[in-house]
Design a protein around this motif. Structure first.
Motif, PDB file in Angstrom:
ATOM      1  N   HIS A  60      -4.263  36.943  -7.876  1.00 46.09           N
ATOM      2  CA  HIS A  60      -3.549  36.043  -8.969  1.00 46.09           C
ATOM      3  C   HIS A  60      -2.766  34.865  -8.154  1.00 46.09           C
ATOM      4  CE1 HIS A  60      -0.467  38.789  -7.199  1.00 46.09           C
ATOM      5  NE2 HIS A  60       0.413  38.193  -7.969  1.00 46.09           N
ATOM      6  N   THR A 107      -8.009  39.259 -17.249  1.00 46.61           N
ATOM      7  CA  THR A 107      -7.149  38.672 -16.461  1.00 46.61           C
ATOM      8  C   THR A 107      -5.996  38.020 -17.295  1.00 46.61           C
ATOM      9  OG1 THR A 107      -7.985  36.370 -16.065  1.00 46.61           O
ATOM     10  CG2 THR A 107      -8.368  38.064 -14.399  1.00 46.61           C
ATOM     11  N   TRP A 108      -4.714  37.770 -16.873  1.00 43.67           N
ATOM     12  CA  TRP A 108      -3.904  37.238 -17.612  1.00 43.67           C
ATOM     13  C   TRP A 108      -2.874  36.466 -17.070  1.00 43.67           C
ATOM     14  CZ3 TRP A 108       0.912  38.637 -15.841  1.00 43.67           C
ATOM     15  CH2 TRP A 108       0.850  39.959 -15.036  1.00 43.67           C
ATOM     16  N   ARG A 110      -3.242  33.255 -15.740  1.00 41.24           N
ATOM     17  CA  ARG A 110      -3.578  32.438 -14.789  1.00 41.24           C
ATOM     18  C   ARG A 110      -4.117  31.133 -15.391  1.00 41.24           C
ATOM     19  NH1 ARG A 110      -7.968  35.981 -11.069  1.00 41.24           N
ATOM     20  NH2 ARG A 110      -6.619  37.728 -10.971  1.00 41.24           N
ATOM     21  N   THR A 159     -10.496  41.540 -13.251  1.00 45.50           N
ATOM     22  CA  THR A 159      -9.319  42.162 -13.413  1.00 45.50           C
ATOM     23  C   THR A 159      -8.119  41.523 -12.907  1.00 45.50           C
ATOM     24  OG1 THR A 159      -9.551  43.972 -11.783  1.00 45.50           O
ATOM     25  CG2 THR A 159     -10.122  44.333 -14.092  1.00 45.50           C
ATOM     26  N   GLN A 160      -6.937  41.672 -13.015  1.00 48.58           N
ATOM     27  CA  GLN A 160      -5.845  40.823 -12.628  1.00 48.58           C
ATOM     28  C   GLN A 160      -5.593  41.172 -11.248  1.00 48.58           C
ATOM     29  OE1 GLN A 160      -4.190  38.363 -14.009  1.00 48.58           O
ATOM     30  NE2 GLN A 160      -2.359  38.022 -12.863  1.00 48.58           N
ATOM     31  N   MET A 183     -11.644  40.743  -8.820  1.00 48.43           N
ATOM     32  CA  MET A 183     -10.369  40.014  -9.187  1.00 48.43           C
ATOM     33  C   MET A 183     -10.493  38.582  -9.254  1.00 48.43           C
ATOM     34  SD  MET A 183      -8.007  42.852  -7.276  1.00 48.43           S
ATOM     35  CE  MET A 183      -8.070  44.507  -7.444  1.00 48.43           C
TER      36      MET A 183
END
Length: 246
Positions: A60, A107-108, A110, A159-160, A183
């Protein structure tokens, strides 16, 4: 020029004869590392370490926008991204390579587009098929000529991180249609599309997803698979570079 992005376990390509390093500052800031220009089997290529050199950036924390813009400014006309993933379905046993053809983004937070400046026109790119067909076909031909264990197609769930997933999350992802979990696939793939650069992903399965084995996942097991598997990836990419013609 063909470019490679190296993920976990592929911070450097030992078989790359370096001829130049491009320290590029983009309007989005600094990339993870300088863009390395070199020769693989006589072919000029670019290489970028996604997590930095040495490996210091968590998934991330990667400045994906700067990375992709830096590659384009260095002359990238096609990108093959290598990454380490977890396996969810029988398509993705540990140690195998997967050439995914779809992505689901979990994801979140980004920065996920190059077109967020209010002064610039709003652009929507088609992302129905996130990986370039011709580039994938060329990779398939090289994989088919190798003796490596690999699978054609499959859905990559992004995924994050940096933590691994829960068993319930992996079960949900399987219901959603994911075959592998990683990721770093997003927003990297969509940024390549926004830049108009053909992009494909080569994923090394380094562990079963949570709940897919009878024991706890350990970093020692993952690192052992990465050690051998990424050496194979490095050799495969060198062979791919020698015969790839866009």
């Amino acid at each position: 020029m063909l470019a490679f992005i190296g993920g976990t376990g592929l911070t450097r390509m030992d078989n790359l004869r370096i001829v130049d390093k491009h320290a590029i500052t983009t309007r989005f800031g600094e990339p993870s590392a300088p863009v390395v220009e070199g020769e693989l089997d006589g072919q000029r290529v670019l290489f970028l370490a996604r997590h930095g050199d040495p490996h210091v950036l968590l998934p991330h924390q990667v400045n994906y926008r700067a990375n992709m813009v830096a590659l384009k400014e260095a002359g990238a006309t096609a990108i093959v991204a290598a990454n380490a993933v977890g396996g969810i379905t029988t398509l993705a046993p540990t140690g195998a390579l997967v050439l995914p053809d779809q992505i689901i983004d979990y994801t979140w937070g980004r920065e996920s587009t190059l077109f967020d400046d209010p002064a610039d026109p709003l652009v929507h790119v088609d992302f129905s098929w996130p990986f370039d067909t011709a580039l994938r076909d060329a990779l398939k031909a090289r994989l088919a000529a190798s003796d490596l264990k690999w699978s054609d197609g499959g859905c990559y769930g992004a995924t994050q991180g940096p933590r691994l997933e829960t068993a319930a999350e992996i079960a949900r992802m399987e219901r959603d249609g994911c075959d592998i979990v990683g990721m770093t696939g997003m927003p990297e793939a969509v940024l390549a599309r926004e830049l108009g650069i053909p992009y494909a992903m080569l994923s090394l399965v380094v562990n079963p997803g949570a709940g897919k084995s009878t024991h706890e996942i350990t970093m020692e097991e993952i690192e052992a698979v990465i050690h051998d598997g990424m050496a194979n990836v490095c050799q495969l990419l060198a062979e791919f570079a020698s015969d790839y013609r866009p």
